[in-house]
Enzyme design. Structure first.
Site, short mmCIF file in Angstrom:
data_model
loop_
_atom_site.label_atom_id
_atom_site.label_comp_id
_atom_site.label_asym_id
_atom_site.label_seq_id
_atom_site.Cartn_x
_atom_site.Cartn_y
_atom_site.Cartn_z
N TYR A 30 0.81 -1.20 0.00
CA TYR A 30 0.00 0.00 0.00
C TYR A 30 0.86 1.27 0.00
CZ TYR A 30 -4.88 1.45 0.50
OH TYR A 30 -6.14 1.90 0.29
N GLU A 48 2.26 6.34 -7.14
CA GLU A 48 1.23 7.21 -7.71
C GLU A 48 1.60 8.67 -7.52
OE1 GLU A 48 -2.64 6.13 -6.16
OE2 GLU A 48 -2.18 4.01 -6.41
#
Lengths: 311, 242
Positions: free
Chosen positions: B164, B171
């Site tokens: 995660y 991103e």
């Protein structure tokens, strides 16, 4: 001589179940509101509006009007307390929600320094429609303020503090966003010119008067006593004839006012604000419509919630 | 009163039957969906590995898998529908936020801003997404078929702790790399003056998106941590009352 059986009320914390307060010699016909006042005496920082009392920690809270002896309890009642957090009266809430947009719009209209480019500070827009828009917007919120202070009678007493922060950010933020574009030096007046502006202005004024008439009508209905067994109906005022078609014409007129304002200014952010307001008010209107239909057997079936013949 | 009670029980039986047939149909659809998505992401993983082994570089890798990625990632939108109808018991908002952030990355960043497609951060988040999705969808598939091997359960509720944050880093770095190109080209932006008196600057929108990771990422991460404690250790977490 009859001896009245007094009740005893034990108040526990709804979450921790710890004992908070023991009230004895409570009159059987006292209401939950009375009990809240008694509880407030022992815990002065938990004023009655902040208290939620229920018979079971998972149950919905009891209403202030419920009478003690009508509740399913023995002569010793155990109630669970929950703190609702700081509460603000509805009048204050509405005032805060209306003053914000009124003042923020004016900041942009007068082009207070640091909002727009330096050379436009404290200038005014050459367009006639921008002045009209300011007048309309200001009148809309002044009307709301006057209604809040003199017309509305609010049912629930209070609202939690967190909700106000959220509501005020929404109203103030949107008002700032749309005022930014309408009063911008690069604002483009409506494509169809004076025709568009004047028609939209006329409809805006009609909707404002309509909205005010409905609020007056609802207020008069309230004045006849709470829980009067009549639903709102059209009166001699032609603006209230919308009651023939909808349950909540005040919302209809409000949407109409904003729609005409967005056509008058031809500004997309205003149209977006109108859309969001419509979605929220339609939800409220449907709820009210359902409540009316359930409560009154002879409720006219031709009435819709917010849009005549449609919604 | 008595007759309405009878009607009540007949209706209840019908409702139970409807619920049972509905869950059979729902289970069948969900099983198919999860198998399809596992297969899709497996195809993506293998395609990525094949490209890297054959070409030895990551340049051009995105272009080669772009269409498959767009198809399977966009198809994940139906998961929001699953939560909305109620055949999956997760919050619509949590699923919605996760799927939307993926759709946003795929369609509004990597698909439209060509110049960043060869960045390393793109490969980073693609690898992370692939690993996460394969584990997640195979977990759902086996769960629905009631044959869940412990290692998949372990993988699903432990790998995210590393994946995660890595995915978020990938991103964010990609969006950051895209900023100068957005500013120069003015993509998805609208300036004043225009007929509708509105303006939109995609550059500042991206900056706001990057900043929004700060409140959103911890919430989603701790949501997964709570799930992990509940599933792996059987702890009962008492939710804070509002």
């Amino acid at each position: 001589m009859r001896r009245t059986t007094f009740f005893e009320v034990r108040v526990l914390n709804g979450k921790t179940k710890e004992h908070l307060c023991f009230l004895d010699k409570v009159e059987p016909y006292s209401t939950i509101g009375d009990i809240k006042s008694l509880f407030h005496k022992s815990y002065p920082h938990w004023y009655p509006a902040r208290q939620a009392l229920s018979l079971d920690p998972k149950d919905k809270s009891l209403r202030d009007e419920d009478v003690l002896q009508n509740l399913p309890v023995g002569t010793t009642a155990t109630m669970y307390f929950r703190d609702l957090g700081p509460q603000i009266g509805w009048t204050m809430v509405f005032l805060a929600e209306c003053i914000g947009p009124l003042l923020t719009y004016l900041l942009f209209y007068f082009r207070v320094p640091y909002i727009y480019s330096h050379r436009y500070a404290l200038t005014s827009s050459p367009h006639h429609v921008v002045r009209l828009a300011c007048a309309c917007h200001t009148c809309h919120y002044m009307k709301k303020l006057i209604e809040t202070m003199f017309v509305h009678r609010f049912s629930h007493g209070t609202m939690p503090l967190r909700t106000i922060v959220r509501n005020c950010s929404y109203y103030w933020g949107f008002s700032a966003w749309l005022a930014y574009y309408i009063n911008h030096p690069l604002y483009t007046p409506p494509s169809y010119g004076e025709l568009q502006v004047n028609y939209a202005l006329f409809i805006f004024m009609m909707c404002e008067v309509g909205n005010f008439s409905i609020h007056l009508t609802l207020n008069n209905l309230r004045a006849e006593g709470s829980r009067s067994n009549r639903f709102p109906a059209p009166t001699k005022n032609p603006f209230t004839w919308l009651f023939f078609f909808v349950s909540c014409p005040n919302y209809t007129y409000e949407v109409g006012a904003w729609l005409s304002f967005s056509i008058m200014t031809q500004c997309l952010p205003v149209a977006l604000y109108t859309l969001l307001g419509f979605l929220q008010m339609a939800t409220w209107a449907k709820g009210k419509h359902r409540a009316y239909s359930r409560e009154f057997k002879e409720y006219p079936s031709v009435r819709m919630a917010i849009i005549p013949l449609m919604l | 009163m008595a007759s309405s009670e009878e009607d009540g029980t007949v209706e209840e039986k019908e409702n139970n039957n409807k619920r049972r047939t509905k869950s059979a149909l729902a289970t069948a659809w969900l099983t198919f969906y999860n198998i399809a998505m596992t297969a899709g992401w497996l195809v993506l993983a293998i395609a990525m590995m094949r490209f890297y082994i054959q070409k030895g570089t990551h340049k051009g890798l995105y272009r080669s898998i772009a269409r498959t990625l767009k198809f399977f990632q966009t198809f994940a939108l139906v998961e929001v529908g699953h939560c909305a109808i109620g055949i999956i018991r997760t919050s619509v908002i949590v699923t919605g936020v996760q799927v939307c952030s993926r759709i946003f990355m795929v369609w509004f960043i990597t698909n439209s801003i060509r110049q960043i497609q060869n960045e390393e951060s793109v490969i980073l988040f693609l690898v992370v997404w692939t690993m996460t999705e394969i584990t997640r969808y195979s977990y759902y598939t086996f769960n629905l078929l009631h044959h869940l091997p412990y290692f998949i359960k372990w993988a699903r509720y432990n790998l995210f702790i590393v994946l995660y944050p890595l995915g978020v880093i990938g991103e964010l770095m990609t969006i950051y790399a895209a900023l100068p190109f957005v500013r120069r080209s003015g993509i998805y932006s609208m300036r004043l003056p225009n007929k509708y008196n509105v303006s939109f600057d995609y550059y500042y929108c991206l900056i706001i998106v990057m900043l929004s990771y700060i409140p959103l990422f911890p919430q989603l991460f701790f949501h997964m941590l709570r799930q992990r404690r509940r599933v792996l250790h059987g702890e009962v977490i008492v939710e804070k009352d509002d």
